[in-house]
Motif scaffolding. Structure first.
Motif, PDB file in Angstrom:
ATOM      1  N   THR A 110       0.890  -1.298   0.352  1.00 31.54           N
ATOM      2  CA  THR A 110       0.132  -0.247  -0.030  1.00 31.54           C
ATOM      3  C   THR A 110       1.070   0.862   0.057  1.00 31.54           C
ATOM      4  OG1 THR A 110       0.038   0.170   2.016  1.00 31.54           O
ATOM      5  CG2 THR A 110      -1.565  -1.175   0.980  1.00 31.54           C
ATOM      6  N   ILE A 121      -1.058   9.240  -6.646  1.00 36.97           N
ATOM      7  CA  ILE A 121      -2.799   8.184  -6.004  1.00 36.97           C
ATOM      8  C   ILE A 121      -3.102   8.274  -5.240  1.00 36.97           C
ATOM      9  CG2 ILE A 121      -1.353   6.800  -8.366  1.00 36.97           C
ATOM     10  CD1 ILE A 121      -0.304   4.712  -5.845  1.00 36.97           C
ATOM     11  N   SER A 125      -3.296   3.575  -1.619  1.00 40.99           N
ATOM     12  CA  SER A 125      -4.116   2.555  -2.768  1.00 40.99           C
ATOM     13  C   SER A 125      -2.948   1.447  -3.316  1.00 40.99           C
ATOM     14  CB  SER A 125      -3.061   3.620  -4.423  1.00 40.99           C
ATOM     15  OG  SER A 125      -4.468   4.630  -4.386  1.00 40.99           O
ATOM     16  N   ASP A 126      -3.159   0.451  -3.967  1.00 38.46           N
ATOM     17  CA  ASP A 126      -2.364  -0.781  -4.155  1.00 38.46           C
ATOM     18  C   ASP A 126      -1.678   0.024  -5.432  1.00 38.46           C
ATOM     19  OD1 ASP A 126      -3.911  -2.471  -2.330  1.00 38.46           O
ATOM     20  OD2 ASP A 126      -4.912  -3.529  -4.140  1.00 38.46           O
ATOM     21  N   PRO A 149       2.051   1.796 -10.069  1.00 40.06           N
ATOM     22  CA  PRO A 149       0.206   1.691  -9.625  1.00 40.06           C
ATOM     23  C   PRO A 149      -0.418   0.749  -9.668  1.00 40.06           C
ATOM     24  CG  PRO A 149       0.469   3.374 -10.663  1.00 40.06           C
ATOM     25  CD  PRO A 149       2.536   2.762 -10.446  1.00 40.06           C
ATOM     26  N   LEU A 150      -0.814   0.117  -9.446  1.00 35.07           N
ATOM     27  CA  LEU A 150      -1.780  -1.871 -10.045  1.00 35.07           C
ATOM     28  C   LEU A 150      -3.468  -0.920 -10.252  1.00 35.07           C
ATOM     29  CD1 LEU A 150      -1.113  -3.995  -7.464  1.00 35.07           C
ATOM     30  CD2 LEU A 150      -0.365  -3.719  -9.811  1.00 35.07           C
ATOM     31  N   ARG A 151      -3.919  -0.001  -9.831  1.00 39.51           N
ATOM     32  CA  ARG A 151      -4.952   0.486 -10.623  1.00 39.51           C
ATOM     33  C   ARG A 151      -5.089   0.677 -12.229  1.00 39.51           C
ATOM     34  NH1 ARG A 151      -9.482   5.032  -8.380  1.00 39.51           N
ATOM     35  NH2 ARG A 151     -11.268   4.795  -9.563  1.00 39.51           N
ATOM     36  N   PRO A 152      -3.908   1.273 -13.089  1.00 42.04           N
ATOM     37  CA  PRO A 152      -4.518   1.504 -13.795  1.00 42.04           C
ATOM     38  C   PRO A 152      -3.189   0.298 -15.143  1.00 42.04           C
ATOM     39  CG  PRO A 152      -2.934   3.401 -13.201  1.00 42.04           C
ATOM     40  CD  PRO A 152      -3.015   2.275 -12.647  1.00 42.04           C
ATOM     41  N   PRO A 154      -4.631  -3.539 -14.563  1.00 41.09           N
ATOM     42  CA  PRO A 154      -5.169  -4.860 -13.569  1.00 41.09           C
ATOM     43  C   PRO A 154      -3.946  -6.122 -14.870  1.00 41.09           C
ATOM     44  CG  PRO A 154      -5.963  -3.928 -15.678  1.00 41.09           C
ATOM     45  CD  PRO A 154      -5.782  -2.892 -15.001  1.00 41.09           C
ATOM     46  N   GLU A 157       0.683  -7.620 -11.488  1.00 41.27           N
ATOM     47  CA  GLU A 157       1.085  -8.192 -10.401  1.00 41.27           C
ATOM     48  C   GLU A 157       1.364 -10.075 -10.517  1.00 41.27           C
ATOM     49  OE1 GLU A 157      -3.032  -8.628  -9.841  1.00 41.27           O
ATOM     50  OE2 GLU A 157      -1.975  -7.357 -10.694  1.00 41.27           O
ATOM     51  N   TYR A 174      -0.220  -2.482 -22.028  1.00 42.30           N
ATOM     52  CA  TYR A 174      -0.550  -1.411 -22.110  1.00 42.30           C
ATOM     53  C   TYR A 174      -0.866  -0.309 -22.780  1.00 42.30           C
ATOM     54  CZ  TYR A 174      -1.112  -4.699 -17.891  1.00 42.30           C
ATOM     55  OH  TYR A 174      -1.556  -5.999 -16.633  1.00 42.30           O
TER      56      TYR A 174
END
Length: 245
Positions: A110, A121, A125-126, A149-152, A154, A157, A174
């Motif tokens: 986090t 972010i 956030s993850d 950052p993982l939100r943009p 998916p 990871e 991506y």
């Protein structure tokens, strides 16, 4: 044999002969070179001439003197062009070397206050943390920590980054287009862990580069810190023409 009647300086002829032995593999990295006295006797020149030959090798990065031990064959340092943004994998391939990575850590964490601010972010956030030992031709070259950052992105990871280039995946999977980076460059002493992983002496110098990578949409996508071996790298910067007063 030296051409003692020609125009090429004797020290340079000796230097060139030694470099030919290094390039041919007759002399390998770590081999002890002949001393000034031995070179002078072998080539029938003065010790000053022999000293100049060894100095030329050291200046060009092919030799390193250790007090009380002698002068040893080394490899010239790789120049890290800090004006050109290029990932480790692509950089090593451009140099004709085989890149590889040892994945030390790939976890979801986090974002704390500093990381959230750098990546713009939300707090908590993850973020994917990557810690990799980067190698070229099997030799440890750099230790790299990355936070993405993982939100943009998916599913990022779940990709095995021991075998994949991070920037290649971001670009091809991506659609990310990297535009520029802010970097901070420092010369720092290696920590005990860095010394062990990079196989360098304790407290040896490392070239530390901290960066924030930005996309063409002006979005930060990575905060990273790379620690390059000081005996293998030096920073190179090309300065554009400006008015000098």
């Amino acid at each position: 044999m030296l051409d003692k009647n020609g125009f090429i300086p004797l020290y340079y002829q000796i230097q060139r002969a030694l470099m030919e032995k290094i390039h041919s593999g007759e002399l390998l990295e770590g081999d002890l070179l002949a001393s000034e006295e031995e070179l002078a006797r072998s080539y029938q020149v003065s010790r000053m001439t022999a000293r100049q030959a060894l100095h030329g090798l050291k200046t060009r990065g092919y030799a390193l003197s250790q007090k009380g031990r002698g002068t040893f064959v080394t490899k010239p340092k790789l120049e890290k062009n800090i004006m050109h943004l290029r990932g480790f994998t692509e950089d090593m391939k451009q140099r004709g070397m085989q890149p590889s990575s040892q994945l030390l850590e790939q976890t979801v964490v986090t974002a704390g206050e500093d990381l959230a601010d750098s990546l713009t972010i939300g707090l908590g956030s993850d973020v994917m943390k990557l810690r990799r030992l980067r190698l070229a031709d099997g030799i440890p070259m750099a230790l790299e920590d990355s936070f993405i950052p993982l939100r943009p992105f998916p599913g990022l990871e779940r990709i095995n980054f021991a075998k994949q280039s991070l920037y290649y995946v971001l670009r091809e999977n991506y659609g990310v287009r990297v535009a520029w980076a802010d970097e901070i460059i420092e010369a720092l002493p290696a920590t005990r862990e860095e010394s062990d992983l990079l196989t360098i002496p304790k407290r040896a110098s490392v070239l530390s580069i901290s960066r924030i990578i930005m996309t063409t949409e002006q979005t930060p996508i990575e905060v990273a810190c790379s620690r390059y071996r000081g005996d293998r790298y030096r920073a190179l910067i090309r300065i554009p023409t400006t008015t000098i007063e």
